[in-house]
Design a protein around this motif. Structure first.
Motif, PDB file in Angstrom:
ATOM      1  N   MET A 166       0.781  -1.338   0.008  1.00 36.05           N
ATOM      2  CA  MET A 166      -0.139  -0.212  -0.310  1.00 36.05           C
ATOM      3  C   MET A 166       0.847   1.338  -0.734  1.00 36.05           C
ATOM      4  O   MET A 166       0.575   2.326  -1.050  1.00 36.05           O
ATOM      5  N   ILE A 167       1.391   1.666   0.901  1.00 33.54           N
ATOM      6  CA  ILE A 167       2.916   2.549   1.093  1.00 33.54           C
ATOM      7  C   ILE A 167       3.730   2.379  -0.336  1.00 33.54           C
ATOM      8  O   ILE A 167       3.675   3.829  -1.203  1.00 33.54           O
ATOM      9  N   GLU A 168       4.029   1.571  -1.372  1.00 35.43           N
ATOM     10  CA  GLU A 168       4.512   1.976  -2.699  1.00 35.43           C
ATOM     11  C   GLU A 168       3.546   1.959  -3.257  1.00 35.43           C
ATOM     12  O   GLU A 168       3.356   3.500  -4.038  1.00 35.43           O
ATOM     13  N   TRP A 169       1.921   2.492  -3.458  1.00 33.40           N
ATOM     14  CA  TRP A 169       1.455   2.377  -4.377  1.00 33.40           C
ATOM     15  C   TRP A 169       1.350   3.853  -4.048  1.00 33.40           C
ATOM     16  O   TRP A 169       1.250   4.555  -4.953  1.00 33.40           O
ATOM     17  N   LEU A 170       0.683   4.260  -2.764  1.00 38.46           N
ATOM     18  CA  LEU A 170       0.207   5.167  -2.200  1.00 38.46           C
ATOM     19  C   LEU A 170       1.377   6.487  -3.000  1.00 38.46           C
ATOM     20  O   LEU A 170       1.764   7.406  -3.209  1.00 38.46           O
TER      21      LEU A 170
END
Length: 618
Positions: A186-190
């Motif tokens: 999720m962090i990398e997507w955000l």
């Protein structure tokens, strides 16, 4: 274009001054991070900017009709609403169009409502927005829109609040620790979303990878003074280091000048001339500068550690599940002296459960875990310190003793130990419930380490810690001679301190990867690239590189027609179902027939053009 200006604001709580005379502006498309130590007013500044608090002096000036969204660390949501209702609370016009379309899809028998909703989607060109809306919900794992807020976990609530502000597309996003409660995926997507979107951000985050890749400006509050750096995190580190060297040099010169002027003052000059009066006035300015002290307290962690024997922790054929959900399947591993392992994986894959198995908080369904006789585990959990009413900071430490043993036979008082953890004498007598989130985490870390563990387990230790504390904690862990096991979403932190990773894939699968997080990411990306290359080769084999025969505009038209045909097919099914079940009244039959015929004509026309483009591609 300026969206917001902070003009000479100050904030104090009693005698404690957080900041004074702070000024800066936020312009459109800037992506700004705010850096400061815990307890120096980061969250207070965000609250002032968003109107949730007031400054003691100065003002915040906003551009007319600006739409600001704020993601706080503890979002306030209506517990009785569902996820879907929470998202559609926004007053965003395009979101209301999408909401009406979603309602229309759930009630296909009302053709008038559906047709109107469909036309509004076309008018506002909302189809791309619908795709992005669904992608945001999917990436943040909020797919069951019927769930009530009151039944969500703390992490799900934070993700819902994040989804809500991303989907509403405000002019300015203000974010307080946006990566907390997100797994690495999720962090990398955000990170990629913020880096690619034309969006204005002002955020507080301790995630240094995030700072590096997203932000184009850093604002730092250091000892009450604001500094601005027009660059990312690497640029900030470089320029801050240069600034501190220059300040140290300036301070040294001031001290030398002060010594010289002090000698002159001691000769008791008679202030008879304008020149001598001016020199006396200057002396006091020099004196103030020469006596400046940077408050660069560092956490000095030299706690004594119990001796490690030959047997550490052995895991033999361990399995664990909760209902149908497997956490471990026949897992085998033997820890060695000085081992430094990280744990990564999506939320819900069993990372914390694995730690609870090691610490015997839960028992395995099968197999056994053997812990060596000399092993003393220090377990830093996500739940944090238990705050007792009206307990003072120093009383927390004194529960472990008035004096604490250090290395080489030394001892230290509870008060001295707290000073090393950046709690000054005054702060030590504050009530624990008054501490900031980061200060609570720092105090909790202190209570874990003073018990002299030789096997240290840290579950998300970096959440809420400021960057200064993180750097010092990393330095300590690099020198820590015991075993270390860390669960963390902080990629920078993991890169620095671990030698290998346990990768939790889900369904009880755990892989042991030999390297740090960046090594793992590089490996995963190369594997994914290989898979994509193979897929592309297969497509070329049967498609013969079809798109190469189309111009850029024809390719866009081809893709658009495919989307249109899908929507028209849905409309056709709805209309035909109404004719079949007899829900269309006699007086509406002619009108409904005309609508159906228009749909059929559109399908035929688009299919003809689609076939023409297909022929070009062959």
């Amino acid at each position: 274009m300026n969206l917001l200006s902070v003009e000479s604001i100050s904030k104090s709580y009693g005698e404690r001054v957080l900041f004074s005379d702070i000024s800066f502006g936020i312009n459109q498309d800037q992506k700004i991070a705010l850096i400061a130590k815990n307890g120096t007013g980061k969250t207070s500044l965000l609250n002032i900017i968003t109107g949730n608090d007031t400054s003691d002096s100065g003002q915040v000036v906003y551009r007319n009709s600006i739409h600001i969204s704020f993601l706080s660390q503890e979002p306030i949501l209506n517990p009785e609403l569902s996820i879907e209702e929470t998202i559609f609370q926004s007053d965003s016009p395009i979101l209301q169009v999408l909401h009406n379309y979603e309602i229309a899809l759930k009630n296909p028998e009302d053709t008038d409502v559906y047709q109107k909703a469909f036309e509004q989607m076309e008018l506002h060109n909302a189809w791309d927005f619908e795709t992005q809306y669904k992608q945001i919900l999917f990436k943040l794992k909020l797919e069951d829109l019927s769930l009530k807020v009151k039944n969500l976990s703390g992490g799900q609530k934070k993700r819902l609040a994040l989804a809500q502000i991303l989907i509403s597309k405000p002019d300015l996003l203000i974010l307080d620790e946006p990566t907390n409660h997100l797994d690495l995926e999720m962090i990398e997507w955000l990170e990629n979303y913020f880096a690619q979107e034309k969006i204005t951000l002002f955020m507080v985050t301790h995630d240094r990878f995030f700072l590096e890749r997203v932000c184009n400006e850093i604002i730092e509050i250091d000892n009450g003074t604001l500094y601005q750096y027009k660059g990312n995190y690497s640029y900030y580190l470089e320029k801050k280091d240069a600034r501190q060297i220059a300040e140290a040099s300036s301070l040294e010169k001031a001290k030398n000048l002060y010594t010289k002027e002090l000698d002159w003052m001691r000769r008791q000059p008679k202030a008879r001339t304008t020149k001598s009066k001016s020199r006396i006035d200057d002396f006091y300015v020099i004196k103030e500068k020469a006596h400046q002290r940077r408050k660069e307290h560092q956490v000095q962690l030299e706690i004594n550690m119990e001796r490690l024997g030959s047997k550490i922790i052995e895991i033999h054929n361990v399995s664990k599940s909760f209902g149908d959900k497997d956490i471990l399947k026949n897992f085998e591993y033997t820890f060695k002296k000085g081992e430094r392992a990280g744990i990564i994986g999506k939320n819900g894959t069993g990372k914390s459960s694995f730690l609870n198995l090691l610490t015997k908080s839960i028992t395995p369904d099968k197999g056994k875990i053997i812990i060596g006789d000399t092993i003393k585990i220090g377990y830093y959990t996500q739940s944090g310190i238990v705050v007792k009413p009206e307990q003072k900071v120093i009383e927390v430490i004194k529960e472990f003793g008035e004096y604490i043993p250090l290395t080489k036979g030394k001892v230290i008082s509870a008060s001295q130990l707290l000073e090393r953890f950046m709690f000054d004498r005054k702060k030590q007598y504050d009530y624990v419930e008054k501490l900031s989130g980061g200060e609570l985490k720092r105090l909790y870390l202190c209570t874990v380490l003073i018990q002299n563990p030789n096997f240290l387990i840290l579950d998300e230790p970096t959440n809420d810690l400021d960057i200064v504390t993180l750097n010092v904690l990393e330095d300590f862990l690099l020198d820590y001679p015991g075993c270390l096991l860390v669960v963390s979403h902080d990629r920078y932190f993991m890169d620095k301190i671990v030698d290998h990773l346990f990768v939790f894939r889900g369904n009880g699968v755990i892989e042991d990867f030999p390297g740090n997080y960046s090594d793992f990411r590089m490996y995963e990306d190369s594997t994914l690239l290989e898979e994509k290359t193979e897929v592309k080769k297969e497509k070329r084999n049967w498609k013969k590189d079809a798109n190469s025969a189309l111009s850029y505009n024809e390719q866009k038209e081809y893709n658009r027609i495919e989307k249109d045909l899908k929507k028209l097919a849905e409309e056709k099914e709805i209309m035909e179902a109404k004719f079949a079940d007899g829900t269309i009244t006699t007086d509406k039959v002619n009108e409904a027939s005309e609508k159906l015929q228009k749909i059929l004509d559109s399908i035929e026309e688009k299919e003809m053009r689609w076939m023409e483009l297909m022929e070009k591609m062959e």
